[in-house]
Design an enzyme around this catalytic site. Structure first.
Site: not given
Ligand SMILES: [Zn+2]
Length: 363
Positions: A108, A123, A152-154, A173, A175, A236
């Protein structure tokens, strides 16, 4: 090209006695410069179409939320300035997707557009194929203020960082596999190896694991944001914030990921890497200071800067010679397989006994 106005520019204008209204209406004003202008009480002199006014929000009789400039939130959301920011977010999303930093709908991105308003990714969407119309806007409490899709959920993590760091203008953010591998193993990337990593990133802490999207993980990550702009999230991924731009936040992650990949390869070569001496490290931190990049190690006694334990990221391998006395790896050499040694000794003894028995016994 639109002019960018920083705090320094505002200070220079004031020093020269120039009226603040001389700032072009379409200029991009950094959040810190906005704060200064706001403090000076001169924002009202600027065009009310500016998307960059401070935003104590109120609800007008028509039910539309507006910031304290009287500008409608929806107009602000659709302003040319924010159209540009939305494009920037989509571009960073495409770059991260193209580099395999994102999986599925993961990752996100956010940009602060006002003291209390943040543009962000929605999201459940692949960041590689996002369009400006997909984005939304929230306030610092995470309430959706504009946009069709759910944020976004974050988002809480981005907002906690922005609350903790008023200078933060953007958060990213994702991964990326190598950096995430370090985060999954709880291994901090070692330092004193490559200059670019030290200059643009530096020490990267690992925020403890909490369920994604919760206020707990948001607070844990934000607690590292004063000293670090790039933070690993245990089991994460990684998050970076910037006081410059969303691209700057993304580039920090790109540098971290390239570094973690290099370190992963280095750890397989069988020879320990050479580490920077205290003098070499001091020079890098001096350059970093001149660049105006914050690093908690600047000004500290270089010899006191802890060297990450080599035994942690290169099991069984010790520091380059001479080993750094601060490094624990000497005391954590790969443990000798004691059991195996004892059983080998026992086997040798048995074979010896058998041979001796045959030699001694009459045929
Ligand atoms: Zn994440």
């Amino acid at each position: 090209m639109r002019q960018v106005i920083t705090v320094k520019d505002v200070e220079t204008l004031i020093k020269n006695g120039t009226d603040i209204s001389a700032i072009p209406a379409d200029a991009i004003i950094t959040p810190a410069a906005q704060d200064l202008l706001s403090e000076l009480g001169r924002m009202t002199a600027r065009s009310t179409t500016s998307a960059l006014q401070p935003s104590a929000q109120t609800e007008n009789p028509s039910g539309h939320v507006s910031n304290n400039s009287g500008m409608d939130i929806e107009s602000l959301f659709n302003s040319p300035e924010n159209a540009h920011r939305k494009e920037q977010i989509c571009e960073v999303g495409r770059r991260m997707w193209a580099r395999d930093y994102l999986d599925g709908n993961g990752g996100n991105i956010s940009i602060r557009v006002d003291r209390n308003l943040v543009l962000c990714t929605p999201t459940r969407i692949s960041k590689g194929f996002m369009k400006p119309a997909d984005l939304c806007m929230v306030d610092l409490d995470g309430n959706r203020k504009a946009g069709e899709k759910k944020p976004t959920s974050e988002i809480l993590m981005h907002l906690e960082i922005m609350k903790a760091q008023p200078r933060a203008v953007a958060c990213v953010h994702c991964h990326p596999p190598y950096a995430t591998a370090f985060a999954a193993s709880g291994v901090q990337p070692p330092n004193k190896i490559l200059p670019e990593f030290e200059l643009f990133v530096g020490e990267v802490p690992i925020a403890g694991y909490e369920t994604p999207g919760t206020i707990e993980i948001a607070r844990k990550v934000a607690s590292h944001s004063s000293d670090h702009s790039t933070i690993l999230m245990a089991n994460h991924g990684v998050v970076a914030w910037s006081d410059v731009s969303v691209e700057d936040a993304y580039l920090k992650i790109e540098i971290l990921e390239a570094y973690c990949r290099t370190i992963a390869i280095t750890s397989q070569l069988g020879a320990p890497p050479n580490r920077f001496t205290s003098g070499q490290m001091k020079e890098l931190l001096n350059i970093k200071q001149t660049m105006g990049v914050h690093d908690p190690r600047i000004g500290k006694d270089i010899s006191e800067i802890a060297l990450q334990d080599d035994a942690q990221w290169r099991p069984g391998v010790i520091c380059a010679s001479p080993p750094d006395p601060k490094c624990q790896c000497q005391s954590k050499k790969a443990p000798v397989a004691k059991d195996r040694d004892e059983s080998t000794e026992e086997l040798i003894q048995q074979i010896t006994d058998l041979i001796m028995q045959r030699v001694i016994e009459p045929s």
